[in-house]
Design a protein around this motif. Structure first.
Motif, short mmCIF file in Angstrom:
data_model
loop_
_atom_site.label_atom_id
_atom_site.label_comp_id
_atom_site.label_asym_id
_atom_site.label_seq_id
_atom_site.Cartn_x
_atom_site.Cartn_y
_atom_site.Cartn_z
N ASP A 404 1.03 -7.35 -7.01
CA ASP A 404 0.18 -6.78 -5.97
C ASP A 404 -1.07 -7.62 -5.74
OD1 ASP A 404 1.89 -4.61 -5.62
OD2 ASP A 404 0.90 -3.43 -7.18
N TYR A 405 -1.44 -8.44 -6.72
CA TYR A 405 -2.64 -9.26 -6.59
C TYR A 405 -2.32 -10.67 -6.10
CZ TYR A 405 -4.41 -5.34 -9.13
OH TYR A 405 -4.74 -4.05 -9.47
N TRP A 406 -1.03 -10.96 -5.95
CA TRP A 406 -0.61 -12.26 -5.45
C TRP A 406 -0.06 -12.19 -4.02
CZ3 TRP A 406 2.72 -13.24 -10.42
CH2 TRP A 406 1.87 -13.52 -11.50
N PHE A 407 0.54 -11.06 -3.66
CA PHE A 407 1.20 -10.94 -2.37
C PHE A 407 0.25 -10.30 -1.36
CE2 PHE A 407 4.32 -8.46 0.36
CZ PHE A 407 4.73 -9.57 1.09
N ARG A 408 0.07 -10.96 -0.24
CA ARG A 408 -0.78 -10.45 0.83
C ARG A 408 0.11 -10.05 2.01
NH1 ARG A 408 -3.52 -9.82 -2.72
NH2 ARG A 408 -5.48 -10.83 -3.33
N PRO A 409 0.48 -8.76 2.10
CA PRO A 409 1.44 -8.32 3.13
C PRO A 409 1.02 -8.68 4.55
CG PRO A 409 1.06 -6.59 1.52
CD PRO A 409 0.04 -7.65 1.25
N GLU A 410 -0.28 -8.58 4.84
CA GLU A 410 -0.73 -8.81 6.22
C GLU A 410 -0.44 -10.23 6.69
OE1 GLU A 410 -4.07 -9.54 3.31
OE2 GLU A 410 -2.60 -7.95 3.67
N ALA A 411 -0.27 -11.17 5.74
CA ALA A 411 0.01 -12.56 6.12
C ALA A 411 1.48 -12.78 6.45
CB ALA A 411 -0.41 -13.50 4.99
N HIS A 412 2.33 -11.76 6.26
CA HIS A 412 3.78 -11.95 6.45
C HIS A 412 4.37 -11.01 7.50
CE1 HIS A 412 4.04 -14.62 2.95
NE2 HIS A 412 3.15 -13.81 2.38
N VAL A 413 3.53 -10.32 8.23
CA VAL A 413 4.03 -9.38 9.24
C VAL A 413 4.89 -10.12 10.25
CG1 VAL A 413 3.37 -7.85 11.13
CG2 VAL A 413 2.14 -7.77 8.96
N GLY A 414 6.08 -9.57 10.52
CA GLY A 414 7.00 -10.17 11.49
C GLY A 414 7.99 -11.14 10.89
N GLU A 415 7.80 -11.54 9.65
CA GLU A 415 8.69 -12.52 9.02
C GLU A 415 9.96 -11.84 8.51
OE1 GLU A 415 5.37 -15.72 7.31
OE2 GLU A 415 6.42 -14.38 5.92
N ASP A 416 11.01 -12.66 8.37
CA ASP A 416 12.21 -12.22 7.68
C ASP A 416 12.09 -12.62 6.21
OD1 ASP A 416 13.09 -11.40 10.13
OD2 ASP A 416 14.60 -12.97 10.36
N ALA A 417 12.85 -11.92 5.35
CA ALA A 417 12.77 -12.20 3.92
C ALA A 417 14.12 -11.99 3.27
CB ALA A 417 11.73 -11.30 3.25
N LEU A 418 14.34 -12.67 2.17
CA LEU A 418 15.49 -12.40 1.31
C LEU A 418 15.03 -11.46 0.21
CD1 LEU A 418 17.15 -15.93 1.01
CD2 LEU A 418 17.97 -13.95 2.33
N ILE A 419 15.79 -10.39 -0.01
CA ILE A 419 15.43 -9.36 -0.98
C ILE A 419 16.50 -9.30 -2.07
CG2 ILE A 419 14.81 -6.94 -1.30
CD1 ILE A 419 13.03 -8.45 0.70
N VAL A 420 16.09 -9.33 -3.32
CA VAL A 420 17.01 -9.19 -4.44
C VAL A 420 16.79 -7.81 -5.06
CG1 VAL A 420 17.82 -10.16 -6.62
CG2 VAL A 420 16.91 -11.67 -4.84
N ALA A 421 17.88 -7.07 -5.23
CA ALA A 421 17.82 -5.72 -5.79
C ALA A 421 18.95 -5.53 -6.78
CB ALA A 421 17.91 -4.68 -4.66
N ASP A 422 18.99 -4.40 -7.43
CA ASP A 422 20.12 -4.05 -8.29
C ASP A 422 20.33 -2.54 -8.24
OD1 ASP A 422 18.25 -2.91 -10.01
OD2 ASP A 422 18.51 -4.37 -11.61
N THR A 423 21.24 -2.03 -9.06
CA THR A 423 21.55 -0.61 -9.00
C THR A 423 20.42 0.27 -9.54
OG1 THR A 423 22.69 -0.82 -11.13
CG2 THR A 423 24.03 -0.99 -9.14
N ARG A 424 19.60 -0.27 -10.42
CA ARG A 424 18.49 0.51 -10.96
C ARG A 424 17.31 0.51 -10.00
NH1 ARG A 424 15.50 -0.22 -16.89
NH2 ARG A 424 13.94 1.40 -16.58
N PHE A 425 17.00 -0.66 -9.46
CA PHE A 425 15.89 -0.79 -8.50
C PHE A 425 16.51 -1.12 -7.15
CE2 PHE A 425 14.01 -1.77 -12.63
CZ PHE A 425 12.93 -0.91 -12.63
N GLY A 426 16.86 -0.05 -6.43
CA GLY A 426 17.53 -0.21 -5.15
C GLY A 426 16.57 -0.52 -4.01
N VAL A 427 17.07 -0.35 -2.78
CA VAL A 427 16.30 -0.77 -1.61
C VAL A 427 15.72 0.40 -0.83
CG1 VAL A 427 17.59 -2.92 -1.35
CG2 VAL A 427 18.42 -0.84 -0.22
N ASP A 428 15.80 1.61 -1.38
CA ASP A 428 15.29 2.77 -0.64
C ASP A 428 13.82 2.60 -0.28
OD1 ASP A 428 17.74 3.91 -0.75
OD2 ASP A 428 17.28 5.31 -2.38
N TYR A 429 13.01 2.21 -1.26
CA TYR A 429 11.57 2.08 -1.00
C TYR A 429 11.28 0.88 -0.10
CZ TYR A 429 6.59 1.27 -1.78
OH TYR A 429 5.25 1.06 -1.60
N ILE A 430 11.91 -0.23 -0.37
CA ILE A 430 11.57 -1.46 0.34
C ILE A 430 12.06 -1.46 1.78
CG2 ILE A 430 13.61 -2.90 -0.16
CD1 ILE A 430 11.72 -5.16 -0.94
#
Length: 469
Positions: A404-430
């Motif tokens: 949270d102290y390294w990622f600045r969300p406002e600098a990435h608005v509109g961008e596409d991203a690759l997301i890595v998830a698994d069965t324990r930490f799914g994509v519901d929140y993200i």
């Protein structure tokens, strides 16, 4: 030692090991979860490159430092034949699953253990000289400095300081030093060394303190007793330290060893053991206490217990117990033992297969115009970042963490991203952070016909910041 070497060079990084390694790539005054000393040192050894050797080199250095202090004690405990005391101490220490594990992996604990025994040694040398009539306060100030380093490594290093204070109160021959300014000045030196942590917290709204006091418990200080937590804590302590050393610990509590250095060290070791164990026991009544939170309680006892455990059959059972646990951990470097039993241990299973995931992420970066790579949990982000040798991989998760102290969300608005998830930490929140989330592929990891772990890679289109985030 062979088992430790095998784990060092074969077992892939645990999620938290990779996480701390990435801290070292981003030097700061302090960090969200822990103080900064361990991360600073990992940043230094990263000059050796990104490899399992460089990742775990510090654990070997601190282990050798700890064993060296045990040698210095053995020369005082058995001057005529120090080896006869030192070798049993080493065997006793490394056969304890707690210390076998925590001196092999690079959590903060391996450094804390070394600093605990180094602090104790400085204090005991001071006490030895003071009782002999020599007012050599340099050793007392050295103890204050090393104590400061221990708290700069992990917050429960403060329990060491409380145990030292109790030592001055209960050990009569050094009680007179409390009438001088030196112990208080030495304590102030140790406290002053916490300035980087205080400075970081002042600038970040005391985030570390808030996390450890309330946030990790659900946002409030737990006040409702949980007796089951106490029983779990005692069972974990029994199993991880080794059930075969506790009778000797009780024997050490009941009766001194009968030699000046041994009895002085016994008082100090029991003061630290008592303070740390009492604190963690009380905590276990209200919150889940992990077995390694009490790690400062036992290392000073090990050299003394080597002279208390007289029965060969107790030694044999302790060593057999330790070798069995070491063997299971060694097997788990190839395939988690739980997988062989038809169950899944996420902590171990999630360490496998990341070079393959990293290769797929790199390939997919060439196929899609993306702005960043993210993950749904901090351990996953750390594993991906370590495997890709990219400290810019981030996490988007409801859990507060260092990312949270390294990622600045406002600098990435509109961008596409690759997301890595698994069965324990799914994509519901993200998923709420993207206009669209598309599953690109799964990257299953199998060995010997067993499916061990299956992370997934998603394409997130159109990064956005939800209004209520």
């Amino acid at each position: 030692m062979l088992a430790k070497a095998w784990v060092t060079f074969v077992h892939p990084p645990l999620g938290d090991e990779a996480y701390y390694w990435l801290w070292g790539q981003r030097p700061d005054w302090s960090y969200f979860d822990h103080p900064p000393l361990h991360a600073w040192l990992l940043g230094v050894v990263s000059a050796l490159g990104w490899s399992l050797f460089s990742l775990r080199a510090l654990a070997w250095a601190t282990l050798l430092g700890t064993l060296w202090v045990f040698w210095l004690w053995a020369k005082r405990l058995s001057p005529e034949n120090p080896g006869s005391w030192w070798w049993p101490t080493v065997a006793l220490y490394l056969a304890s699953p707690l210390y076998f594990a925590m001196t092999t992996i690079v959590f903060h604990d391996h450094l804390l253990i070394f600093l605990v025994v180094a602090t104790a040694h400085c204090l005991l040398v001071f006490a030895e000289k003071f009782e002999a009539g020599h007012r050599d306060f340099r050793w007392l100030y050295a103890a204050g400095v090393v104590l400061g380093l221990s708290v700069l490594t992990k917050y429960n290093g403060a329990l060491l300081g409380l145990g030292m204070a109790l030592f001055f109160l209960v050990h009569k021959p050094v009680r007179a030093v409390l009438r001088t300014p030196h112990p208080y000045l030495a304590a102030l030196v140790g406290m002053a060394m916490q300035a980087p942590v205080l400075w970081w917290n002042l600038n970040e709204g005391f985030a570390s303190y808030t996390f450890h006091i309330s946030e990790r418990w659900g946002g409030e200080i737990p006040l409702d007793p949980n007796p089951n937590g106490l029983s779990r804590y005692f069972v974990q302590a029994l199993l991880w330290v080794s059930p075969f050393v506790f009778p000797a610990i009780f024997g050490l509590i009941r009766k001194p060893l009968g030699a000046p250095f041994a009895d002085r060290a016994r008082v100090l070791a029991l003061c630290i053991f008592g303070i740390s164990t009492l604190t963690t026991t009380v905590l276990s009544l209200f919150v889940e206490v992990y077995f390694y939170w009490n790690i400062v309680a036992y290392p000073l006892l090990m050299p003394l217990l080597a002279g208390k455990m007289r029965r060969i059959w107790v030694w044999a059972l302790h060593l057999l117990y330790g070798l069995t646990i070491a063997a299971l951990l060694t097997v788990s470097t190839v395939i988690p033992v739980s997988t062989l039993n038809g169950r899944s241990d996420w902590t171990l299973a999630s360490t496998f297969g990341w070079p393959e995931v990293a290769a797929r992420v790199e390939a997919l970066k060439g196929e899609h115009q993306i702005g960043f790579v993210a993950a749904t949990g901090y351990q996953i982000a750390a594993e991906v970042g370590y495997a890709m040798r990219d400290p810019d991989v981030v996490t988007i998760s409801p859990r507060h963490d260092q990312y949270d102290y390294w990622f600045r969300p406002e600098a990435h608005v509109g961008e596409d991203a690759l997301i890595v998830a698994d069965t324990r930490f799914g994509v519901d929140y993200i998923s709420q952070f993207f206009e669209e989330l598309v599953l690109l592929e799964e990257v299953p990891y199998e060995r010997f016909g067993y499916l061990i772990y299956t992370p997934s890679i998603y394409l997130g289109r159109g990064f956005r910041i939800p209004a209520d985030d």
